[in-house]
Scaffold this motif. Sequence first.
Motif, short mmCIF file in Angstrom:
data_model
loop_
_atom_site.label_atom_id
_atom_site.label_comp_id
_atom_site.label_asym_id
_atom_site.label_seq_id
_atom_site.Cartn_x
_atom_site.Cartn_y
_atom_site.Cartn_z
N ALA A 291 49.20 -36.15 -64.51
CA ALA A 291 50.31 -35.65 -63.68
C ALA A 291 49.78 -34.93 -62.44
CB ALA A 291 51.20 -34.72 -64.49
N SER A 292 48.68 -34.22 -62.62
CA SER A 292 48.16 -33.46 -61.47
C SER A 292 47.69 -34.41 -60.37
CB SER A 292 47.01 -32.53 -61.90
OG SER A 292 45.89 -33.28 -62.29
N SER A 293 47.34 -35.64 -60.76
CA SER A 293 46.94 -36.63 -59.75
C SER A 293 48.14 -37.11 -58.92
CB SER A 293 46.29 -37.85 -60.43
OG SER A 293 45.15 -37.44 -61.15
N TYR A 294 49.35 -36.94 -59.48
CA TYR A 294 50.57 -37.33 -58.75
C TYR A 294 51.27 -36.10 -58.18
CZ TYR A 294 50.32 -41.91 -61.17
OH TYR A 294 49.95 -43.14 -61.64
N ASP A 295 50.57 -34.94 -58.20
CA ASP A 295 51.19 -33.67 -57.75
C ASP A 295 52.47 -33.36 -58.51
OD1 ASP A 295 50.11 -34.37 -54.40
OD2 ASP A 295 49.23 -33.01 -55.91
N ILE A 296 52.46 -33.70 -59.80
CA ILE A 296 53.62 -33.40 -60.65
C ILE A 296 53.27 -32.18 -61.50
CG2 ILE A 296 54.97 -34.21 -62.64
CD1 ILE A 296 54.74 -37.05 -61.52
N ASP A 297 54.15 -31.21 -61.54
CA ASP A 297 53.93 -30.04 -62.40
C ASP A 297 54.35 -30.37 -63.83
OD1 ASP A 297 53.09 -28.57 -60.22
OD2 ASP A 297 55.11 -27.80 -59.77
N VAL A 298 53.57 -29.86 -64.78
CA VAL A 298 53.87 -30.13 -66.19
C VAL A 298 54.21 -28.83 -66.92
CG1 VAL A 298 53.05 -31.07 -68.39
CG2 VAL A 298 52.33 -32.12 -66.23
N GLY B 63 64.05 -22.51 -75.90
CA GLY B 63 63.54 -22.19 -74.56
C GLY B 63 62.08 -21.81 -74.54
N ASN B 64 61.31 -22.27 -75.55
CA ASN B 64 59.87 -21.99 -75.57
C ASN B 64 59.16 -22.96 -74.63
OD1 ASN B 64 60.35 -20.01 -77.42
ND2 ASN B 64 59.90 -21.30 -79.20
N ILE B 65 59.33 -22.76 -73.35
CA ILE B 65 58.85 -23.67 -72.31
C ILE B 65 57.94 -22.89 -71.38
CG2 ILE B 65 59.57 -25.18 -70.41
CD1 ILE B 65 62.32 -25.42 -71.86
N PHE B 66 56.78 -23.45 -71.06
CA PHE B 66 55.81 -22.72 -70.23
C PHE B 66 55.01 -23.69 -69.36
CE2 PHE B 66 52.02 -23.96 -72.58
CZ PHE B 66 52.59 -24.43 -73.77
N PRO B 67 54.58 -23.22 -68.19
CA PRO B 67 53.81 -24.08 -67.29
C PRO B 67 52.43 -24.36 -67.83
CG PRO B 67 53.97 -21.87 -66.36
CD PRO B 67 54.81 -21.88 -67.59
N MET B 68 51.94 -25.58 -67.62
CA MET B 68 50.59 -25.96 -68.02
C MET B 68 49.82 -26.40 -66.79
SD MET B 68 51.32 -28.14 -71.54
CE MET B 68 49.65 -27.93 -72.21
N ASP B 69 48.49 -26.28 -66.88
CA ASP B 69 47.65 -26.83 -65.81
C ASP B 69 46.40 -27.45 -66.43
OD1 ASP B 69 46.54 -23.49 -64.87
OD2 ASP B 69 45.82 -24.83 -66.45
N ASN B 70 45.51 -27.94 -65.58
CA ASN B 70 44.34 -28.66 -66.11
C ASN B 70 43.51 -27.80 -67.06
OD1 ASN B 70 44.97 -31.07 -64.91
ND2 ASN B 70 43.90 -30.55 -63.00
N ARG B 71 43.53 -26.51 -66.86
CA ARG B 71 42.75 -25.62 -67.74
C ARG B 71 43.45 -25.42 -69.09
NH1 ARG B 71 40.23 -27.11 -64.71
NH2 ARG B 71 39.41 -28.13 -66.57
N SER B 72 44.76 -25.64 -69.11
CA SER B 72 45.51 -25.46 -70.38
C SER B 72 45.02 -26.44 -71.45
CB SER B 72 47.00 -25.71 -70.15
OG SER B 72 47.50 -24.99 -69.06
N VAL B 73 44.44 -27.55 -71.00
CA VAL B 73 44.05 -28.59 -71.97
C VAL B 73 42.53 -28.74 -72.07
CG1 VAL B 73 46.21 -29.88 -71.90
CG2 VAL B 73 44.44 -30.32 -70.17
N LYS C 87 59.04 -34.28 -59.56
CA LYS C 87 58.01 -33.27 -59.31
C LYS C 87 57.74 -32.35 -60.50
CE LYS C 87 56.18 -33.40 -56.02
NZ LYS C 87 55.05 -34.39 -55.84
N LYS C 88 58.66 -32.36 -61.48
CA LYS C 88 58.45 -31.50 -62.65
C LYS C 88 58.80 -32.24 -63.94
CE LYS C 88 59.31 -27.05 -60.36
NZ LYS C 88 60.15 -25.81 -60.33
N ILE C 89 57.83 -32.27 -64.87
CA ILE C 89 58.09 -32.93 -66.15
C ILE C 89 57.67 -31.99 -67.28
CG2 ILE C 89 57.73 -35.25 -65.19
CD1 ILE C 89 55.01 -35.33 -66.60
N ALA C 90 58.16 -32.30 -68.48
CA ALA C 90 57.76 -31.52 -69.66
C ALA C 90 57.17 -32.46 -70.70
CB ALA C 90 58.96 -30.77 -70.24
#
Length: 322
Positions: free
Chosen positions: A27-34, A47-57, A2-5
């Motif tokens: 990933a959003s098509s598989y309901d996987i958070d990126v 630890g420079n890790i942050f959530p992304m979504d379709n608008r991020s790209v 459910k969660k990938i980086a």
Amino acid sequence: MKKIAVLTSGGDAPGMNAAIRAVVRCASSYDIDVFGIECGYEGMLEGNIFPMDNRSVSDTVQKGGTILRTARCPLFLEKEYRQKAYENLLAFGIEGLVVIGGDGSFKGMNSLYQDFGLPCVGIPGTIDNDLAYTDFTLGFDTAVNTVLSAVNNVRDTMTAHNRACIIEVMGRKCGDIAIYSGVAGGAEIVLVPEVPYDIDKVVQTIKYDRIKGKQSVIIILAEGVCSCAELKEKIAEKMDFIQIRTVKLGYIQRGGTPSMADRVFAARCGAKAVELLASNLKESRVVGIKNNKIIDMATEKALAMPSKFDKELYRIASMLAK
Ligand code: ADP
Ligand code: F6P
């Protein structure tokens, strides 16, 4: 899963943003958070890790470079630092990783899998085209097109002055940028690290080109052979009947808007990488392209493949330079 980086690592390449975009959107098509990791393994360590979504790209498919930025991180060669990086992933609940980079980045990814069992998928992002398991790497097509644009400009002015020019291209120890640019750009001479060269033969070719009435001589030199300055010196020791100039293309080969081919390749690789992780992959694998089909294979197997050299294309380059 459910969660990938996703991260970009090593030398950047045009098309990396298109690949990041494909990972996030598929990933959003598989309901996987990126989650995005900034600056490659260095960012994972910090630890420079942050959530992304379709608008991020949004508005990134056409951009060179990488919105996640990249880095080289020697510390990652030591397990204690990989341990800290892995713990940072766990803190975000990350269960899988997509690495966009070259062979070094794949080695780092494979170490993460071997150390901690983290499922990983590598996307071959490097302009060098030096990964034997795939016909092409992401960014190679764009880089060669950039070189071709430079070759055209250089040939105009060399012809105006009846000169020879040595154009040094990137590729580390691989000669593919030089060979493809040589064939497509009509170079008179192509020198690559895979084939030892004879300076006397180079001089003889230049001499015959002049005798045949050529108005310019374009020599494409892969950086893995030597520098353009060194080659100029070696030629100048042997003859002075033509003026020689040099151009080291350097980092212009690494930037620029990705070609259609690289954008489509990136999309196909990103979709495949997400599909593998969504199927609950329990391995470290890499994706690539063979005979225009997207393939995947174990990272270890891919990294163990002997480097490839297109002897036939190299022969054609020589035959065309009449
Ligand atoms: P590329 O991926 O373009 O070949 P590098 O060779 O610089 O670029 O590798 C990128 C990063 O991958 C390195 O800076 C390092 O952090 C990591 N890396 C490279 N080789 C290894 C290895 N053998 N073990 C662990 N990490 C590695
Ligand atoms: O691996 C890609 C590449 O552009 C090589 O072709 C080149 O030799 C190297 O990176 C340059 O490395 P850096 O960006 O660290 O100077």
